[in-house]
Motif scaffolding. Structure first.
Motif, mmCIF file in Angstrom:
data_model
loop_
_atom_site.group_PDB
_atom_site.id
_atom_site.type_symbol
_atom_site.label_atom_id
_atom_site.label_comp_id
_atom_site.label_asym_id
_atom_site.label_seq_id
_atom_site.Cartn_x
_atom_site.Cartn_y
_atom_site.Cartn_z
ATOM 1 N N PRO A 176 0.839 -1.208 0.000
ATOM 2 C CA PRO A 176 0.000 0.000 0.000
ATOM 3 C C PRO A 176 0.870 1.254 0.000
ATOM 4 N N CYS A 177 0.348 2.324 -0.595
ATOM 5 C CA CYS A 177 1.081 3.598 -0.589
ATOM 6 C C CYS A 177 0.794 4.388 0.670
ATOM 7 N N PHE A 178 -0.356 4.150 1.272
ATOM 8 C CA PHE A 178 -0.662 4.783 2.559
ATOM 9 C C PHE A 178 -1.690 3.958 3.305
ATOM 10 N N ILE A 179 -1.718 4.145 4.621
ATOM 11 C CA ILE A 179 -2.712 3.534 5.495
ATOM 12 C C ILE A 179 -3.236 4.652 6.378
ATOM 13 N N LEU A 180 -4.540 4.883 6.325
ATOM 14 C CA LEU A 180 -5.128 6.061 6.955
ATOM 15 C C LEU A 180 -5.735 5.758 8.317
ATOM 16 N N ASP A 181 -5.757 6.791 9.123
ATOM 17 C CA ASP A 181 -6.391 6.736 10.437
ATOM 18 C C ASP A 181 -7.829 7.217 10.276
ATOM 19 N N LYS A 182 -8.772 6.316 10.382
ATOM 20 C CA LYS A 182 -10.178 6.670 10.187
ATOM 21 C C LYS A 182 -10.707 7.594 11.282
ATOM 22 N N GLY A 183 -9.951 7.725 12.344
ATOM 23 C CA GLY A 183 -10.368 8.619 13.412
ATOM 24 C C GLY A 183 -9.885 10.049 13.235
ATOM 25 N N ASN A 184 -9.065 10.279 12.203
ATOM 26 C CA ASN A 184 -8.545 11.620 11.935
ATOM 27 C C ASN A 184 -9.586 12.456 11.192
ATOM 28 N N LYS A 225 -11.732 11.672 5.580
ATOM 29 C CA LYS A 225 -12.703 11.621 4.483
ATOM 30 C C LYS A 225 -12.244 12.352 3.230
ATOM 31 N N SER A 226 -11.354 13.320 3.389
ATOM 32 C CA SER A 226 -10.903 14.088 2.231
ATOM 33 C C SER A 226 -10.115 13.233 1.248
ATOM 34 N N TYR A 227 -9.664 12.057 1.668
ATOM 35 C CA TYR A 227 -8.882 11.194 0.782
ATOM 36 C C TYR A 227 -9.748 10.249 -0.049
ATOM 37 N N ARG A 228 -11.026 10.241 0.179
ATOM 38 C CA ARG A 228 -11.956 9.433 -0.616
ATOM 39 C C ARG A 228 -11.485 7.989 -0.739
ATOM 40 N N CYS A 229 -11.084 7.454 0.394
ATOM 41 C CA CYS A 229 -10.602 6.077 0.453
ATOM 42 C C CYS A 229 -11.270 5.417 1.649
ATOM 43 N N PRO A 230 -12.538 5.041 1.492
ATOM 44 C CA PRO A 230 -13.323 4.570 2.644
ATOM 45 C C PRO A 230 -12.735 3.361 3.355
ATOM 46 N N GLU A 231 -11.983 2.521 2.609
ATOM 47 C CA GLU A 231 -11.393 1.351 3.248
ATOM 48 C C GLU A 231 -10.154 1.719 4.062
ATOM 49 N N SER A 237 -0.949 12.808 -17.948
ATOM 50 C CA SER A 237 -2.402 12.959 -17.874
ATOM 51 C C SER A 237 -2.889 12.903 -16.436
ATOM 52 N N CYS A 238 -2.138 12.229 -15.565
ATOM 53 C CA CYS A 238 -2.509 12.125 -14.149
ATOM 54 C C CYS A 238 -1.330 12.586 -13.298
ATOM 55 N N ILE A 239 -1.327 13.856 -12.929
ATOM 56 C CA ILE A 239 -0.229 14.361 -12.113
ATOM 57 C C ILE A 239 -0.409 13.952 -10.648
ATOM 58 N N GLY A 240 -1.599 13.449 -10.307
ATOM 59 C CA GLY A 240 -1.837 12.869 -8.990
ATOM 60 C C GLY A 240 -1.860 11.363 -9.137
ATOM 61 N N ASN A 241 -3.049 10.776 -9.010
ATOM 62 C CA ASN A 241 -3.211 9.364 -9.330
ATOM 63 C C ASN A 241 -4.350 9.204 -10.339
ATOM 64 N N PHE A 242 -4.510 8.025 -10.869
ATOM 65 C CA PHE A 242 -5.504 7.740 -11.894
ATOM 66 C C PHE A 242 -6.853 7.483 -11.229
ATOM 67 N N GLN A 243 -7.841 8.288 -11.591
ATOM 68 C CA GLN A 243 -9.175 8.136 -11.026
ATOM 69 C C GLN A 243 -10.223 8.040 -12.124
ATOM 70 N N ILE A 244 -11.245 7.283 -11.855
ATOM 71 C CA ILE A 244 -12.415 7.206 -12.731
ATOM 72 C C ILE A 244 -13.625 7.539 -11.878
ATOM 73 N N ASP A 245 -14.313 8.615 -12.245
ATOM 74 C CA ASP A 245 -15.487 9.088 -11.479
ATOM 75 C C ASP A 245 -15.142 9.287 -10.005
ATOM 76 N N GLY A 246 -13.949 9.836 -9.768
ATOM 77 C CA GLY A 246 -13.545 10.138 -8.405
ATOM 78 C C GLY A 246 -13.050 8.951 -7.600
ATOM 79 N N VAL A 247 -12.975 7.788 -8.229
ATOM 80 C CA VAL A 247 -12.513 6.584 -7.528
ATOM 81 C C VAL A 247 -11.072 6.292 -7.944
ATOM 82 N N MET A 248 -10.177 6.199 -6.975
ATOM 83 C CA MET A 248 -8.780 5.913 -7.261
ATOM 84 C C MET A 248 -8.623 4.508 -7.816
#
Length: 418
Positions: free
Chosen positions: A79-87, A91-97, A173-184
């Motif tokens: 994984p490139c990151f592991i998020l703290d769901k309590g932070n 939610k701003s990372y749009r990565c619910p898992e 074309s993707c200076i961030g990451n590749f997304q389709i309809d806002g989904v990474m």
């Protein structure tokens, strides 16, 4: 405030606020800052570095390495990151898992860092674990990120390098990451129709070289001499190909190469990765090392800025057009300063490193009342950014620099439980 006062506050904040547990996890980690809600693969060095400075913090490095391995996919992808769901910023990372696989963003070889942890804990079970995980990661990179048949790792999206807002990403074309309809999308997917990607990236191949060397070291420790020799042979091939494809003799520089075989002539801080990851041998490559340092790193028109090291050379045409608090095409970052601990002394630049430490201590102390250890400083003015205050890499480098220069004692460390 004095250096003594600032370092005491920084040490206290690092140990009581930045060390903590994720929601749902019971093992403490060294967190980047409140702005970044979790741990990133490129920040694993933070916890390893802290353990190297203070062995009572070895548990942080072990916990971080084990966490990333626990989320490694069956095909070897880390994984490139592991998020703290309590932070609050989760939610701003749009990565619910809460676990991201949309870019690689390794930046410093994970296998090398794993080996550094092993050399501290000398745990043979841990060694076997990191060897297996590092092999799977190398296999994933070979299978998914060598699509051009060059035997070199490719950048698909900008976030692969961790160089947000850098000129070296222009045209992708993707200076961030590749997304389709806002989904990474998964990092194994090449964005369709990209005009320049896949790009042979200098820094990513330096990381890969270091991974192969670390695998060789692990195999040797495990008594697998034949495997150790094979990993070394693979590393030598990567170095040979990297020089053949990316080195520009006239400019004495290493450039990324686009899918059409064109060198992308950005004077990016990727040059430091050749040193950080040990690609350049102090004896065999002595002339090249000297030339790179003299022509570029110590050049006051390029990287020897008043407040070094900028993430893009100051005379690069893209430098003035990529200003911003999180621009890897302009700012001098705490991450770059901290990673200097991986190479400057080792390559004989002790006095120059002392100078770098002095500049960062002076400017971070001067502005501490209004700007609390943000992630970077302006290379021209020296004004620190307020972005991501209490940034782990910046704090660690500040404390290291203060101690290196003999300016203050950071005090005893106290482990924090959960």
């Amino acid at each position: 405030m004095t250096v003594h006062e600032v370092s005491s506050i920084v040490k206290e904040h690092l140990d009581t606020i930045n060390i903590g547990c994720f929601q749902g996890f019971d093992r403490p980690l060294l967190l980047i800052s409140n702005h970044y809600p979790g741990v990133w693969l490129e920040h694993v060095y933070d916890s390893v570095f802290y353990a190297l400075q203070d062995r009572t913090k070895l548990y942080l490095a072990e916990n971080t390495v084990n966490l990333f391995i626990s989320y490694q996919k069956e095909d070897g992808q880390l994984p490139c990151f592991i998020l703290d769901k309590g932070n609050a910023n989760f939610k701003s990372y749009r990565c619910p898992e809460g676990v991201g696989y949309a870019q690689t963003q390794e930046v410093v070889s994970f296998a090398k860092l794993c080996m550094m942890v092993y050399r501290m804990n000398e745990d043979k079970q841990f060694l076997q674990k990191i060897y297996d995980a590092s092999k799977r990661w190398a296999d994933w990179l070979k299978a998914k990120r060598m699509t051009r048949g060059e035997g070199l790792v490719e950048m698909f999206v900008g976030y692969d390098t961790g160089h947000d807002n850098s000129g070296r990403l222009d045209g992708l074309s993707c200076i961030g990451n590749f997304q389709i309809d806002g989904v990474m999308q998964n990092a194994a997917i090449l964005p369709p129709g990209d005009p320049v990607a896949p790009v042979i990236a200098v820094d990513m191949n330096c990381n890969f070289f270091a991974t192969l060397i670390a695998l060789s070291d692990m195999a040797k420790e495990l008594g697998r001499e034949a495997e150790a020799a094979d990993w070394r042979k693979q590393a030598a091939e990567v170095k040979k190909k990297l020089i053949a494809l990316c080195f520009n003799e006239e400019d004495c520089y290493f450039y990324d190469v686009d899918k059409n075989g064109n060198q992308r002539k950005y004077l990016s801080c990727t040059i430091f990765h050749l040193f950080m990851e040990g690609v350049l041998d102090p004896q065999e490559d002595a002339r090249l090392i000297s030339a790179l340092y003299r022509r570029h790193i110590s050049n006051p028109e390029e990287f020897a800025a008043p407040y070094p090291y900028p993430s893009m050379a100051m005379n690069d045409p893209s430098f003035e057009t990529h200003k911003g608090p999180n621009s890897w095409g302009y700012m001098s970052f705490g991450l770059t300063a901290l990673r200097a601990t991986l190479w400057m002394d080792q390559y004989g630049y002790k006095k120059e490193f002392d100078h770098l430490c002095r500049i960062w201590v002076d400017v971070l102390t001067k502005y501490f009342d209004e700007r609390k250890m943000g992630q970077g400083i302006d290379p021209i003015t020296g004004v620190p950014t307020k972005l991501s205050e209490w940034y782990s890499s910046t704090m660690l480098f500040y404390l290291y620099a203060v101690n290196r220069l003999g300016l203050n004692s950071a005090g005893a460390a106290k482990e924090k439980g959960c």
